[in-house]
Design a protein around this motif. Sequence first.
Motif: not given
Length: 132
Positions: A25, A27-30, A74, A76-77
């Motif tokens: 939540s 931020f992006t997990l990429d 990614n 759906k993070n």
Amino acid sequence: QLQLVESGGGLVHAGGSLRLSCAASGFTLDYYAIGWFRQAPGKGREGVTCISGSGQTTYYSDSVKGRFTVSRDNAKNTVYLQMNNLKPEDTGVYYCAGKAWITNAQAMCVDGASRSEWTDYWGQGTQVSVSS
């Protein structure tokens, strides 16, 4: 608020299955390697499985190899932990943690287990209980 949130824990009988989710939540997990760690009462933190940011590399501890599967979506993070053939010794609080720019999944598990300050984010944990 920047955080990781785990869900999916519960109580199952030995041989059963659970799927844990770790959602980011804020931020992006990429670009984050994600690890699943567990802590049983009276025991140290164990790096159960880790996955690189791209998903190309994974690591599993010997205790879960062949039974647990880590994956990530990614879009759906979210990172998932599918746990099959659960055993009573799998009981514990399961945490997910993330660290940016780590491509070595094993390093994520080993260093994350020994130094909690090494990772960028930790979730609050979800309880997994396996009865015999």
